[in-house]
Design a protein around this motif. Structure first.
Motif, mmCIF file in Angstrom:
data_model
loop_
_atom_site.group_PDB
_atom_site.id
_atom_site.type_symbol
_atom_site.label_atom_id
_atom_site.label_comp_id
_atom_site.label_asym_id
_atom_site.label_seq_id
_atom_site.Cartn_x
_atom_site.Cartn_y
_atom_site.Cartn_z
ATOM 1 N N VAL A 120 8.172 5.845 -17.827
ATOM 2 C CA VAL A 120 7.229 5.940 -16.548
ATOM 3 C C VAL A 120 8.193 5.134 -15.478
ATOM 4 C CG1 VAL A 120 5.272 4.972 -15.298
ATOM 5 C CG2 VAL A 120 5.214 6.432 -17.495
ATOM 6 N N PHE A 176 0.947 -1.085 -0.053
ATOM 7 C CA PHE A 176 -0.006 -0.076 -0.031
ATOM 8 C C PHE A 176 0.685 1.183 0.044
ATOM 9 C CE2 PHE A 176 -3.856 -2.048 1.931
ATOM 10 C CZ PHE A 176 -4.108 -2.776 0.784
ATOM 11 N N ILE A 177 2.381 1.156 0.431
ATOM 12 C CA ILE A 177 2.846 2.274 0.192
ATOM 13 C C ILE A 177 3.333 2.823 -1.246
ATOM 14 C CG2 ILE A 177 5.011 3.475 1.360
ATOM 15 C CD1 ILE A 177 4.806 1.689 3.728
ATOM 16 N N ILE A 178 3.531 1.660 -1.852
ATOM 17 C CA ILE A 178 4.327 1.726 -3.137
ATOM 18 C C ILE A 178 3.452 2.776 -4.279
ATOM 19 C CG2 ILE A 178 4.306 0.560 -5.612
ATOM 20 C CD1 ILE A 178 5.151 -2.032 -3.799
ATOM 21 N N PRO A 179 2.103 2.918 -4.251
ATOM 22 C CA PRO A 179 1.592 3.908 -5.157
ATOM 23 C C PRO A 179 1.872 5.270 -4.720
ATOM 24 C CG PRO A 179 0.021 2.218 -4.771
ATOM 25 C CD PRO A 179 0.997 1.956 -3.587
ATOM 26 N N VAL A 180 2.129 5.668 -3.213
ATOM 27 C CA VAL A 180 2.248 7.050 -2.711
ATOM 28 C C VAL A 180 3.694 7.459 -3.291
ATOM 29 C CG1 VAL A 180 2.996 6.910 -0.468
ATOM 30 C CG2 VAL A 180 1.415 8.490 -1.295
ATOM 31 N N LEU A 181 4.455 6.404 -3.520
ATOM 32 C CA LEU A 181 6.115 6.856 -3.639
ATOM 33 C C LEU A 181 6.334 7.126 -5.054
ATOM 34 C CD1 LEU A 181 7.914 4.245 -1.674
ATOM 35 C CD2 LEU A 181 7.640 6.550 -1.226
ATOM 36 N N LEU A 182 5.265 6.795 -5.884
ATOM 37 C CA LEU A 182 5.320 7.020 -7.201
ATOM 38 C C LEU A 182 5.289 8.489 -7.591
ATOM 39 C CD1 LEU A 182 3.102 4.651 -9.312
ATOM 40 C CD2 LEU A 182 5.502 4.253 -8.788
ATOM 41 N N PRO A 183 6.137 9.123 -8.271
ATOM 42 C CA PRO A 183 5.815 10.586 -8.857
ATOM 43 C C PRO A 183 4.448 10.606 -9.392
ATOM 44 C CG PRO A 183 7.873 9.841 -9.830
ATOM 45 C CD PRO A 183 7.310 8.474 -9.159
ATOM 46 N N ARG A 184 3.985 11.750 -9.290
ATOM 47 C CA ARG A 184 2.281 11.875 -9.669
ATOM 48 C C ARG A 184 2.373 11.787 -11.250
ATOM 49 N NH1 ARG A 184 -1.902 14.847 -6.947
ATOM 50 N NH2 ARG A 184 -1.788 13.636 -5.059
ATOM 51 N N VAL A 185 3.538 12.248 -11.998
ATOM 52 C CA VAL A 185 3.541 12.353 -13.276
ATOM 53 C C VAL A 185 3.489 10.498 -13.668
ATOM 54 C CG1 VAL A 185 4.891 12.507 -15.564
ATOM 55 C CG2 VAL A 185 4.832 14.233 -13.447
ATOM 56 N N SER A 186 4.106 9.806 -12.937
ATOM 57 C CA SER A 186 4.396 8.283 -13.486
ATOM 58 C C SER A 186 2.770 7.931 -13.002
ATOM 59 C CB SER A 186 5.149 7.594 -12.423
ATOM 60 O OG SER A 186 6.591 7.950 -12.722
ATOM 61 N N ASN A 227 9.747 13.820 -7.223
ATOM 62 C CA ASN A 227 8.512 13.934 -7.667
ATOM 63 C C ASN A 227 7.901 15.216 -8.167
ATOM 64 O OD1 ASN A 227 8.584 11.078 -7.022
ATOM 65 N ND2 ASN A 227 7.213 10.964 -5.419
ATOM 66 N N TRP A 256 -6.089 6.354 -5.089
ATOM 67 C CA TRP A 256 -5.224 5.104 -5.311
ATOM 68 C C TRP A 256 -4.079 5.415 -4.631
ATOM 69 C CZ3 TRP A 256 -0.891 4.578 -8.914
ATOM 70 C CH2 TRP A 256 -0.375 3.120 -9.011
ATOM 71 N N LEU A 290 11.685 2.355 -0.570
ATOM 72 C CA LEU A 290 10.451 1.655 0.056
ATOM 73 C C LEU A 290 10.753 1.320 1.523
ATOM 74 C CD1 LEU A 290 7.480 0.778 -0.385
ATOM 75 C CD2 LEU A 290 8.500 -1.308 -1.274
ATOM 76 N N PHE A 336 -2.048 4.419 0.967
ATOM 77 C CA PHE A 336 -1.083 4.760 2.026
ATOM 78 C C PHE A 336 -1.824 5.265 3.525
ATOM 79 C CE2 PHE A 336 1.498 8.855 3.575
ATOM 80 C CZ PHE A 336 2.412 7.886 4.129
ATOM 81 N N LEU A 376 11.013 4.275 -5.464
ATOM 82 C CA LEU A 376 10.755 3.075 -4.926
ATOM 83 C C LEU A 376 11.807 2.215 -4.237
ATOM 84 C CD1 LEU A 376 8.622 1.424 -7.686
ATOM 85 C CD2 LEU A 376 7.941 2.372 -5.473
ATOM 86 N N VAL A 406 12.255 12.011 -1.987
ATOM 87 C CA VAL A 406 11.179 11.349 -2.767
ATOM 88 C C VAL A 406 10.365 12.630 -3.184
ATOM 89 C CG1 VAL A 406 8.717 10.132 -2.906
ATOM 90 C CG2 VAL A 406 10.837 9.004 -1.840
ATOM 91 N N LEU A 425 11.569 6.704 -14.468
ATOM 92 C CA LEU A 425 11.053 7.693 -13.592
ATOM 93 C C LEU A 425 10.682 7.140 -12.084
ATOM 94 C CD1 LEU A 425 10.713 10.784 -13.203
ATOM 95 C CD2 LEU A 425 8.356 10.429 -13.960
ATOM 96 N N SER A 426 10.262 5.898 -11.843
ATOM 97 C CA SER A 426 9.499 5.483 -10.808
ATOM 98 C C SER A 426 10.505 4.832 -9.974
ATOM 99 C CB SER A 426 8.269 4.600 -10.979
ATOM 100 O OG SER A 426 7.566 5.322 -12.003
ATOM 101 N N PHE A 477 0.437 8.697 -15.630
ATOM 102 C CA PHE A 477 0.764 8.031 -16.823
ATOM 103 C C PHE A 477 0.162 6.524 -16.754
ATOM 104 C CE2 PHE A 477 4.039 10.870 -18.562
ATOM 105 C CZ PHE A 477 3.191 11.418 -19.951
ATOM 106 N N VAL A 478 0.514 6.124 -15.782
ATOM 107 C CA VAL A 478 0.055 4.707 -15.427
ATOM 108 C C VAL A 478 -1.439 4.414 -15.803
ATOM 109 C CG1 VAL A 478 -0.308 2.832 -13.891
ATOM 110 C CG2 VAL A 478 1.919 4.069 -14.022
ATOM 111 N N ALA A 504 -3.117 -2.178 -5.712
ATOM 112 C CA ALA A 504 -1.973 -1.308 -5.645
ATOM 113 C C ALA A 504 -0.786 -1.407 -6.335
ATOM 114 C CB ALA A 504 -1.301 -1.621 -4.189
ATOM 115 N N THR A 531 2.480 -1.617 -16.461
ATOM 116 C CA THR A 531 3.068 -0.649 -17.112
ATOM 117 C C THR A 531 4.577 -1.217 -17.212
ATOM 118 O OG1 THR A 531 2.217 0.968 -16.067
ATOM 119 C CG2 THR A 531 4.181 1.743 -17.023
#
Lengths: 288, 270
Positions: free
Chosen positions: B243, A107-117, B204, A165, B254, A170, B251, B200, B246-247, A120-121, B19, B26
């Motif tokens: 993508v 559940f922590i993974i999505p919040v770590l992604l850059p919002r841009v990523s 971002n 999401w 984590l 998170f 990660l 992070v 960039l990600s 796009f996803v 999640a 991707t």
């Protein structure tokens, strides 16, 4: 530790001085620019005082942006809290400690992604013809097209779903950790009184967590205001002006469409005043 | 098993799937040829290709963006550490009548709408001739990193048992060496989390970088978002690969960040 030492002064004063300069210079300058009529295309400018502000209130696109921003705040904050509390309580109730740890990591993974990523996803996922998220719909309806990002009625919710999401999952982790820190006695007592599980959470645990949950909501309210990247990548404020929030409109006025930097700055100053007043008041209440 | 419990488990499993699945998808798409992506029925079996990733890593704009992101974020985090950690320690350990105000001031920097900061800074950097340069980005990002690191480090330092520091004072340590030799190492794990979090956040960051750079100082998020605007023929595989690239850096943290969460909540318990 009341010792006589120069440490507090040497440690705090330079940092706070730098923070003050770095934050006050742009803030004051934003106000100055808002009172002028600067444009990116020409170096000339003059003072127009409040006319940018009075123009704003006659600008229907601006009023629309205010409304979209308010909708965005409400939808994302409410949905995030609902998802967070729901999943947090679920993890607390049905997951073993090992599973809890695994879910927390996921559940922590999505919040770590850059919002841009993240944007796009989900932009790929929502693609009407090839997207993975629209595939079930194509499968069930035998190939009908569902294009949530290009319909005014659904675009805002489609973008908001990405925000939820990222933050809802998170925050679910944080809700679980908060539940784990609670003393077990009140829960045991309620169980002895034959309370149902949902009753225990609705009447015992969640009220005990009221203060941290409100702080969490406060954090989300601030973060929701920073959704420019999501909207910029996913819809650019469209279709039409259906997802055009205040920062998106300020950006397009200042840079994409006309280069009216002063007009954009006037908008930014209004946003700044509104957020500082609102959040200062909320903060004082949360702390009290 | 009761039906309620079973439904709960299914919902949880579905949430866990949601999640990560979009991100995994991707990553898969990054390994596909365009024909395997543009299909009405999603394709799980395909011959993988490294072409997209190779294309991304071979482009000058991507490499420049990567370099800019690493330098800008790295420097801003370093400045945040050097200025933020000592200040946080002083606020945590030498409370005075301004401590509350300082904490509120640091938090209030988070209220500022990024547009409200970016517009005047753009005009300022244009006037002093630093627009579209890394120093301008680094200075702007420092505001972010210093305040975030301070905000998270104050509770971390407060979590260090006072007795240890008292004992060090009794042993004849000065205030500064207590900070260096006791407080910093004892709080190190929580502090690492705070620093990782600030990294992070600036990695971002998008809006400020978009407004403060036009060609030279573009960071990776900007480059990635521009790839999507290449004409009618959308290079799906390449986009997916960018993508993923960039990600990856956020990660990597984590583990550090989930440890940080655990340590914060363990403190609260005691």
């Amino acid at each position: 530790m009341a010792r006589r030492t120069s440490l507090p002064v040497t440690f705090v004063v330079p940092t706070i001085a730098i923070l003050l300069v770095l934050s006050m210079v742009p803030t004051l300058y934003a106000i100055v620019i808002a009172l002028q009529n600067r444009e990116l295309s020409t170096p000339d400018y003059s003072w127009v005082w409040l006319s940018n502000f009075s123009d704003l209130f006659l600008d229907r696109r601006f009023l629309n942006a205010v409304w979209v921003s308010v909708k965005w705040e409400i939808v994302t904050v409410v949905a995030t809290m609902v998802v967070a509390i729901g999943l947090g309580v679920l993890m607390f109730e049905v997951a073993s400690p090992r599973l809890r740890n695994a879910y927390c990591l996921l559940f922590i993974i999505p919040v770590l992604l850059p919002r841009v990523s993240a944007a796009f996803v989900w932009k790929f996922a929502y693609h009407p013809l090839y997207g993975i998220a629209t595939y079930p719909y194509r499968l069930i309806t035998g190939g009908l097209i569902f294009d949530p990002l290009s319909k005014p009625a659904t675009a805002l919710f489609a973008v908001a779903s990405v925000d939820v999401w990222q933050w809802g999952l998170f925050f679910a982790v944080i809700v679980l950790k908060l539940l784990e820190t609670l003393p077990p006695q009140p829960i045991e007592a309620a169980r002895l009184d034959h309370a149902k599980r949902w009753q225990i959470h609705a009447y015992v645990t969640l009220p005990m967590l009221k203060a941290p949950l409100i702080s969490l909501m406060f954090v989300k309210m601030i973060e929701s205001l920073r959704s420019f990247d999501l909207i910029y990548v996913m819809t650019r404020g469209g279709p039409g002006v259906a997802t055009e929030t205040l920062d998106m409109y300020a950006f397009s006025q200042g840079f994409i469409e006309s280069g009216k930097v002063s007009y954009a700055s006037a908008m930014a100053v209004l946003m700044m005043i509104a957020t500082v007043i609102t959040f200062t008041m909320l903060w004082k209440r949360v702390q009290a | 098993m009761k039906p309620g419990r079973l439904i709960g488990r299914i919902v949880l499993a579905f949430a866990g799937f949601m999640a990560v699945f979009p991100l995994l998808w991707t990553a898969l798409n990054a390994l596909k040829n365009n024909v395997d992506i543009i299909t009405r029925v999603p394709r799980l079996v395909f011959t993988p290709t490294w072409a997209n990733i190779g294309y991304i890593l071979g482009r000058d704009s991507v490499l420049t963006g990567l370099y800019n992101s690493v330098v800008a974020c790295g420097s801003a985090v370093l400045i945040g550490v050097v200025l933020g950690l000592p200040a946080a320690y002083a606020v945590a350990r030498y409370p005075n009548r301004w401590a509350g105000d300082i904490q509120f001031f640091v938090l209030s920097l988070r209220f500022l709408p990024p547009v409200a900061v970016a517009i005047p800074l753009m005009v300022i950097w244009l006037q002093v001739g630093l627009y579209d340069t890394l120093p301008a980005l680094i200075i702007t990002y420092s505001l972010l990193t210093i305040s975030v690191i301070m905000w998270l480090a104050i509770p971390a330092f407060q979590g260090v048992p006072k007795e240890i520091e008292e004992a060090a004072f009794v042993d004849g340590y000065g205030a500064y060496s207590v900070f260096w030799r006791i407080a910093l190492p004892v709080a190190a794990r929580s502090l690492a989390g705070a620093v990782a979090f600030s990294f992070v956040l600036v990695w971002n960051e998008f809006l400020i970088a978009l407004m403060l750079s036009s060609s030279n100082a573009k960071t990776l998020p900007i480059v990635a978002s521009e790839l999507s605007q290449q004409g009618m023929n959308v290079p799906w595989g390449i986009l997916n690969a960018s993508v993923v690239l960039l990600s990856l850096p956020p990660l990597l943290f984590l583990g550090v960040l989930s440890g940080f969460l655990n340590s914060i909540f363990r403190q609260k318990k005691s």
